[in-house]
Design a protein around this motif. Structure first.
Motif, PDB file in Angstrom:
ATOM      1  N   THR A   1       0.893  -1.162  -0.157  1.00 46.76           N
ATOM      2  CA  THR A   1      -0.074  -0.153  -0.150  1.00 46.76           C
ATOM      3  C   THR A   1       0.783   1.297   0.015  1.00 46.76           C
ATOM      4  O   THR A   1       0.536   2.236  -0.779  1.00 46.76           O
ATOM      5  CB  THR A   1      -0.793  -0.059   1.387  1.00 46.76           C
ATOM      6  OG1 THR A   1      -1.844  -1.300   1.191  1.00 46.76           O
ATOM      7  CG2 THR A   1      -1.827   1.262   1.381  1.00 46.76           C
TER       8      THR A   1
ATOM      9  N   ASN B   1      -8.464  -7.188   3.414  1.00 47.43           N
ATOM     10  CA  ASN B   1      -9.479  -5.998   4.149  1.00 47.43           C
ATOM     11  C   ASN B   1      -8.447  -4.741   4.401  1.00 47.43           C
ATOM     12  O   ASN B   1      -8.665  -3.894   5.129  1.00 47.43           O
ATOM     13  CB  ASN B   1      -9.787  -6.484   5.388  1.00 47.43           C
ATOM     14  CG  ASN B   1     -10.860  -7.580   5.185  1.00 47.43           C
ATOM     15  OD1 ASN B   1     -11.863  -7.278   4.283  1.00 47.43           O
ATOM     16  ND2 ASN B   1     -10.886  -8.639   6.262  1.00 47.43           N
TER      17      ASN B   1
ATOM     18  N   ALA C   1      -7.651  -1.545   4.147  1.00 47.92           N
ATOM     19  CA  ALA C   1      -8.658  -0.427   3.835  1.00 47.92           C
ATOM     20  C   ALA C   1      -8.099   0.587   2.926  1.00 47.92           C
ATOM     21  O   ALA C   1      -8.842   0.983   1.943  1.00 47.92           O
ATOM     22  CB  ALA C   1      -9.126   0.181   5.012  1.00 47.92           C
ATOM     23  N   GLU C   2      -6.869   1.089   3.250  1.00 42.23           N
ATOM     24  CA  GLU C   2      -6.328   1.947   2.334  1.00 42.23           C
ATOM     25  C   GLU C   2      -6.130   1.816   0.941  1.00 42.23           C
ATOM     26  O   GLU C   2      -6.452   2.415  -0.002  1.00 42.23           O
ATOM     27  CB  GLU C   2      -5.074   2.506   2.937  1.00 42.23           C
ATOM     28  CG  GLU C   2      -4.727   4.005   2.370  1.00 42.23           C
ATOM     29  CD  GLU C   2      -3.258   4.545   3.055  1.00 42.23           C
ATOM     30  OE1 GLU C   2      -2.769   5.461   2.492  1.00 42.23           O
ATOM     31  OE2 GLU C   2      -2.913   3.843   3.797  1.00 42.23           O
TER      32      GLU C   2
ATOM     33  N   LEU D   1      -7.899  -0.574  -0.567  1.00 47.96           N
ATOM     34  CA  LEU D   1      -9.360  -0.376  -1.138  1.00 47.96           C
ATOM     35  C   LEU D   1      -9.997   0.860  -1.461  1.00 47.96           C
ATOM     36  O   LEU D   1     -10.469   1.076  -2.629  1.00 47.96           O
ATOM     37  CB  LEU D   1     -10.317  -1.164  -0.200  1.00 47.96           C
ATOM     38  CG  LEU D   1     -10.108  -2.772   0.001  1.00 47.96           C
ATOM     39  CD1 LEU D   1     -10.940  -3.236   1.568  1.00 47.96           C
ATOM     40  CD2 LEU D   1     -10.679  -3.328  -1.065  1.00 47.96           C
ATOM     41  N   TYR D   2      -9.461   1.845  -0.642  1.00 42.11           N
ATOM     42  CA  TYR D   2      -9.950   3.103  -1.019  1.00 42.11           C
ATOM     43  C   TYR D   2      -9.359   3.579  -2.583  1.00 42.11           C
ATOM     44  O   TYR D   2     -10.007   4.336  -3.208  1.00 42.11           O
ATOM     45  CB  TYR D   2      -9.739   4.235   0.171  1.00 42.11           C
ATOM     46  CG  TYR D   2      -9.957   5.783  -0.234  1.00 42.11           C
ATOM     47  CD1 TYR D   2     -11.262   6.013  -0.570  1.00 42.11           C
ATOM     48  CD2 TYR D   2      -8.724   6.480  -0.531  1.00 42.11           C
ATOM     49  CE1 TYR D   2     -11.266   7.576  -0.929  1.00 42.11           C
ATOM     50  CE2 TYR D   2      -8.958   7.521  -1.163  1.00 42.11           C
ATOM     51  CZ  TYR D   2     -10.071   8.043  -1.158  1.00 42.11           C
ATOM     52  OH  TYR D   2     -10.334   9.325  -1.659  1.00 42.11           O
TER      53      TYR D   2
ATOM     54  N   LEU E   1     -15.378   0.487  -2.709  1.00 37.54           N
ATOM     55  CA  LEU E   1     -15.837   1.424  -1.677  1.00 37.54           C
ATOM     56  C   LEU E   1     -16.682   0.403  -0.775  1.00 37.54           C
ATOM     57  O   LEU E   1     -16.764   0.708   0.246  1.00 37.54           O
ATOM     58  CB  LEU E   1     -16.837   2.349  -2.324  1.00 37.54           C
ATOM     59  CG  LEU E   1     -16.180   3.697  -2.787  1.00 37.54           C
ATOM     60  CD1 LEU E   1     -16.963   4.621  -3.257  1.00 37.54           C
ATOM     61  CD2 LEU E   1     -15.274   4.123  -1.645  1.00 37.54           C
TER      62      LEU E   1
ATOM     63  N   ARG F   1     -16.428  -2.650  -0.167  1.00 40.77           N
ATOM     64  CA  ARG F   1     -15.527  -3.305   0.864  1.00 40.77           C
ATOM     65  C   ARG F   1     -14.885  -2.586   1.713  1.00 40.77           C
ATOM     66  O   ARG F   1     -14.427  -2.941   2.826  1.00 40.77           O
ATOM     67  CB  ARG F   1     -14.563  -4.199  -0.228  1.00 40.77           C
ATOM     68  CG  ARG F   1     -15.240  -5.313  -0.754  1.00 40.77           C
ATOM     69  CD  ARG F   1     -14.162  -5.795  -2.005  1.00 40.77           C
ATOM     70  NE  ARG F   1     -12.979  -6.315  -1.345  1.00 40.77           N
ATOM     71  CZ  ARG F   1     -11.967  -6.861  -1.976  1.00 40.77           C
ATOM     72  NH1 ARG F   1     -12.070  -6.619  -3.447  1.00 40.77           N
ATOM     73  NH2 ARG F   1     -10.857  -7.247  -1.393  1.00 40.77           N
ATOM     74  N   TYR F   2     -14.510  -1.296   1.275  1.00 37.27           N
ATOM     75  CA  TYR F   2     -13.781  -0.384   2.241  1.00 37.27           C
ATOM     76  C   TYR F   2     -14.664  -0.033   3.493  1.00 37.27           C
ATOM     77  O   TYR F   2     -14.181  -0.116   4.638  1.00 37.27           O
ATOM     78  CB  TYR F   2     -13.308   0.872   1.248  1.00 37.27           C
ATOM     79  CG  TYR F   2     -12.944   2.078   2.349  1.00 37.27           C
ATOM     80  CD1 TYR F   2     -11.601   2.037   2.758  1.00 37.27           C
ATOM     81  CD2 TYR F   2     -13.763   3.003   2.711  1.00 37.27           C
ATOM     82  CE1 TYR F   2     -11.132   3.115   3.301  1.00 37.27           C
ATOM     83  CE2 TYR F   2     -13.334   4.237   3.406  1.00 37.27           C
ATOM     84  CZ  TYR F   2     -12.230   4.319   3.752  1.00 37.27           C
ATOM     85  OH  TYR F   2     -11.766   5.358   4.418  1.00 37.27           O
TER      86      TYR F   2
ATOM     87  N   THR G   1     -15.071  -2.733   6.020  1.00 33.02           N
ATOM     88  CA  THR G   1     -13.923  -2.812   7.107  1.00 33.02           C
ATOM     89  C   THR G   1     -13.736  -2.069   8.273  1.00 33.02           C
ATOM     90  O   THR G   1     -13.414  -2.104   9.247  1.00 33.02           O
ATOM     91  CB  THR G   1     -12.635  -2.377   6.363  1.00 33.02           C
ATOM     92  OG1 THR G   1     -12.434  -1.276   6.112  1.00 33.02           O
ATOM     93  CG2 THR G   1     -12.221  -3.190   5.191  1.00 33.02           C
TER      94      THR G   1
ATOM     95  N   SER H   1     -13.890   1.338   8.168  1.00 32.77           N
ATOM     96  CA  SER H   1     -13.357   2.524   7.816  1.00 32.77           C
ATOM     97  C   SER H   1     -14.131   3.473   7.105  1.00 32.77           C
ATOM     98  O   SER H   1     -15.298   3.327   6.489  1.00 32.77           O
ATOM     99  CB  SER H   1     -12.018   2.395   6.749  1.00 32.77           C
ATOM    100  OG  SER H   1     -11.408   1.331   7.432  1.00 32.77           O
TER     101      SER H   1
ATOM    102  N   SER I   1     -13.735   9.359   1.325  1.00 36.54           N
ATOM    103  CA  SER I   1     -14.335   8.226   0.930  1.00 36.54           C
ATOM    104  C   SER I   1     -15.850   8.562   0.633  1.00 36.54           C
ATOM    105  O   SER I   1     -16.332   7.970  -0.361  1.00 36.54           O
ATOM    106  CB  SER I   1     -14.251   7.040   1.793  1.00 36.54           C
ATOM    107  OG  SER I   1     -14.521   7.369   3.124  1.00 36.54           O
TER     108      SER I   1
END
Length: 259
Positions: free
Chosen positions: A153, A181, A183-184, A186-187, A206, A208-209, A212, A214, A219
């Motif tokens: 990431t 998972n 998060a960052e 995914l975003y 989004l 999926r984000y 988590t 988050s 977002s």
């Protein structure tokens, strides 16, 4: 006449055997002492690095520096100690020192994935994006490193600065292979998908984000735009209200109009 073995008197052979044992014992003592000395050094390094980290988190940089110096003094070739000095020097904006300590950390500890990840982050911060990727990759290649998804990431986020979105997407997807998972990642994948007109894919990332746990103003604003692009006004309004309710003073909230 004395009895012999291989042509030598037995008494002479016994003397030779005893001498060999004594020499072996003498040779083992320095080795054992060296192990004890190294264990003592390691203990000093670990203790002082941990204390330096605590002081660093508290913002007590003078105390952190004192403990980091003691760790280096205990073992100048410790990857852990040099990594901590690199972090501290970076925080103090002593960038030449930070680079030197990080280089030592990765040289003395080729398997120290944390040091490799930190050095990659430092190089990215210095604008050396292409150079940073080598160290992010090195961190992720270590199967025992628990934050391999974080290293990937970091690499993707660094490439977004360039910007090289195509290559960044590759790294973010690699991050999800290590941790579905993350998060960052995914975003950012949602952001890249939206920017390249893949709105359905953006929505999936989004969702999926948000799953988590988050959330951010950025977002939610992206979610508003994605749903508007897909013609789902009701869901877009729902996201817009969340944005205004939870982040009322954010720049993103000021850009949203609810009709």
């Amino acid at each position: 006449m004395h009895s012999t073995v291989s042509g030598k008197p037995r008494s002479a052979l016994i003397v030779l055997l005893v001498s060999a044992l004594l020499l072996g014992a003498c040779g083992s003592k320095p080795s054992e002492q060296k192990k004890r000395d190294q264990a003592a050094k390691d203990k000093l390094v670990i203790t002082n690095v941990r204390l330096a980290g605590i002081y660093l988190q508290r913002g007590q940089l003078n105390f952190a520096k004192e403990k980091a110096d003691k760790a280096i003094e205990a073992d100048p070739s410790s990857s852990m100690a040099n990594n901590m000095m690199g972090i501290l020097s970076w925080r103090l904006k002593e960038y030449d020192n930070a680079d030197r300590y990080f280089r030592r950390a990765v040289r003395y500890g080729p398997d120290n994935a944390l040091a490799a990840n930190n050095y990659g982050a430092f190089l990215c911060d210095m604008g050396k994006i292409d150079d940073s990727l080598e160290y992010f990759d090195r961190a992720a290649e270590n199967p025992y490193y628990e934050k391999r998804s974080g290293a990937m990431t970091n690499a993707g986020r660094c490439l977004m600065k360039k910007p090289d979105r195509q290559k960044a997407e590759t790294y973010f997807r690699r991050a999800l292979k290590y941790n579905a998972n993350e998060a960052e990642a995914l975003y950012y994948l949602a952001q890249i998908s939206y920017d390249t007109n893949r709105t359905l894919t953006a929505r999936g990332f989004l969702e999926r984000y948000f799953a988590t746990g988050s959330q951010s103003a950025e977002s939610l604003y992206l979610a508003v735009r994605v749903e508007n692009a897909m013609g789902n006004k009701r869901l877009a309004i729902r996201y817009a209200r969340r944005l205004k309710d939870q982040y009322p003073t954010s720049p993103e909230a000021s850009r949203v109009k609810i009709r």
